[in-house]
Design a protein around this motif. Structure first.
Motif, PDB file in Angstrom:
ATOM      1  N   MET A 140       0.900  -1.335   0.073  1.00  0.00           N
ATOM      2  CA  MET A 140       0.151  -0.038   0.150  1.00  0.00           C
ATOM      3  C   MET A 140       0.851   1.156   0.162  1.00  0.00           C
ATOM      4  O   MET A 140       2.055   1.168   0.698  1.00  0.00           O
ATOM      5  CB  MET A 140      -0.862  -0.042   1.131  1.00  0.00           C
ATOM      6  N   GLN A 141       0.393   2.387  -0.533  1.00  0.00           N
ATOM      7  CA  GLN A 141       1.232   3.704  -0.651  1.00  0.00           C
ATOM      8  C   GLN A 141       0.792   4.504   0.457  1.00  0.00           C
ATOM      9  O   GLN A 141      -0.334   5.216   0.446  1.00  0.00           O
ATOM     10  CB  GLN A 141       0.855   4.247  -1.976  1.00  0.00           C
ATOM     11  N   VAL A 142       1.052   4.358   1.721  1.00  0.00           N
ATOM     12  CA  VAL A 142       1.028   4.874   2.921  1.00  0.00           C
ATOM     13  C   VAL A 142       2.448   5.277   3.377  1.00  0.00           C
ATOM     14  O   VAL A 142       3.311   4.454   3.134  1.00  0.00           O
ATOM     15  CB  VAL A 142       0.108   4.157   3.992  1.00  0.00           C
ATOM     16  N   PRO A 143       2.566   6.283   4.091  1.00  0.00           N
ATOM     17  CA  PRO A 143       3.983   6.568   4.794  1.00  0.00           C
ATOM     18  C   PRO A 143       4.096   5.611   5.699  1.00  0.00           C
ATOM     19  O   PRO A 143       3.667   5.691   7.043  1.00  0.00           O
ATOM     20  CB  PRO A 143       3.587   7.947   5.351  1.00  0.00           C
ATOM     21  N   ASP A 155     -13.389   1.392  -5.285  1.00  0.00           N
ATOM     22  CA  ASP A 155     -12.355   0.462  -4.986  1.00  0.00           C
ATOM     23  C   ASP A 155     -10.995   0.896  -4.056  1.00  0.00           C
ATOM     24  O   ASP A 155     -10.326  -0.007  -3.142  1.00  0.00           O
ATOM     25  CB  ASP A 155     -11.610  -0.037  -6.195  1.00  0.00           C
ATOM     26  N   TYR A 156     -10.702   2.121  -4.153  1.00  0.00           N
ATOM     27  CA  TYR A 156      -9.741   2.756  -3.574  1.00  0.00           C
ATOM     28  C   TYR A 156      -9.953   4.058  -2.886  1.00  0.00           C
ATOM     29  O   TYR A 156     -10.954   4.928  -3.422  1.00  0.00           O
ATOM     30  CB  TYR A 156      -8.331   2.976  -4.421  1.00  0.00           C
ATOM     31  N   VAL A 157      -9.209   4.347  -2.013  1.00  0.00           N
ATOM     32  CA  VAL A 157      -9.195   5.751  -1.437  1.00  0.00           C
ATOM     33  C   VAL A 157      -7.596   6.500  -2.010  1.00  0.00           C
ATOM     34  O   VAL A 157      -6.718   5.813  -1.349  1.00  0.00           O
ATOM     35  CB  VAL A 157      -9.403   5.796   0.009  1.00  0.00           C
ATOM     36  N   ARG A 158      -7.815   7.464  -2.405  1.00  0.00           N
ATOM     37  CA  ARG A 158      -6.687   8.248  -2.785  1.00  0.00           C
ATOM     38  C   ARG A 158      -6.684   9.616  -2.631  1.00  0.00           C
ATOM     39  O   ARG A 158      -7.751  10.360  -2.663  1.00  0.00           O
ATOM     40  CB  ARG A 158      -6.692   8.003  -4.591  1.00  0.00           C
ATOM     41  N   ASP A 170       1.589  11.055  -1.919  1.00  0.00           N
ATOM     42  CA  ASP A 170       0.396  10.176  -2.638  1.00  0.00           C
ATOM     43  C   ASP A 170      -0.031   9.136  -1.789  1.00  0.00           C
ATOM     44  O   ASP A 170       0.945   8.561  -1.366  1.00  0.00           O
ATOM     45  CB  ASP A 170       0.526  10.070  -3.901  1.00  0.00           C
ATOM     46  N   ILE A 171      -1.156   9.038  -1.297  1.00  0.00           N
ATOM     47  CA  ILE A 171      -1.624   8.006  -0.472  1.00  0.00           C
ATOM     48  C   ILE A 171      -2.608   7.261  -1.375  1.00  0.00           C
ATOM     49  O   ILE A 171      -3.700   7.697  -1.775  1.00  0.00           O
ATOM     50  CB  ILE A 171      -2.508   8.300   0.873  1.00  0.00           C
ATOM     51  N   PHE A 172      -2.582   5.863  -1.064  1.00  0.00           N
ATOM     52  CA  PHE A 172      -3.403   5.077  -1.985  1.00  0.00           C
ATOM     53  C   PHE A 172      -3.640   3.891  -1.361  1.00  0.00           C
ATOM     54  O   PHE A 172      -2.883   2.961  -0.957  1.00  0.00           O
ATOM     55  CB  PHE A 172      -2.577   4.802  -3.248  1.00  0.00           C
TER      56      PHE A 172
END
Length: 169
Positions: A35-38, A64-67, A78-80
């Protein structure tokens, strides 16, 4: 007929309710896969994110996604995350909201071809300093811990004098 998940609709409804009533919507995400999170803010396999309009940019609560894009410690990220990884969405001030079991079905792996976030408005983009959203908040004082690690010396005091506000019509 294929069953349509209700969770994305509930996420959008709770987010709208929080925003309409002046509350700060917080989202807890179970982190798994790529996942694209810090990752520096992940604790116990979860991360809590401020998903208010003031803390995010280009927020998309999709099916489907929270961006979104947000600033962490002054750096835009960028959070995905897949909707299935969202554990809860609640108002910070009251604690009201909903919680779910995480649903890991392979969608937690970020697709290879994710289009970059683009501004929705047709206006030209302002300079980065003006367009930057407020720093994203991570619950339980995690940003303060991260800032303390980055700043070895004492923080500089604010400039002396009165603040300047400008009336915009």
């Amino acid at each position: 007929m294929k069953s349509v998940p209700i969770k994305p609709y509930l996420l959008r409804a709770i987010h709208e309710w929080c925003s309409d009533h002046g509350h700060t919507p917080y989202m807890v995400v179970a982190v798994k896969g790529t996942m694209q999170v810090p990752m520096e803010y992940v604790k116990g396999g979860e991360i809590t994110l401020n998903v208010s309009y003031n803390a995010t940019r280009n927020l998309q609560l999709g099916d489907d996604y929270v961006r979104f894009s947000a600033r962490f410690n002054g750096v835009s990220r960028d959070i995905f995350v897949p909707v299935g990884a969202v554990v809860s969405l609640f108002a910070r001030e009251t604690g009201e909201g909903m919680a779910w079991e995480p649903e890991f079905d392979g969608s937690e792996v970020m697709p290879e071809r994710v289009a970059p976030l683009r501004a929705v408005s047709s206006e030209p983009e302002a300079a980065p300093a003006e367009a930057a959203p407020v720093d994203a908040e991570v619950a339980e004082a995690e940003p303060a811990v991260a800032r303390a690690e980055d700043d070895d010396d004492k923080p500089t005091p604010p400039p002396a004098g009165r603040g300047h506000l400008r009336v915009v019509k």
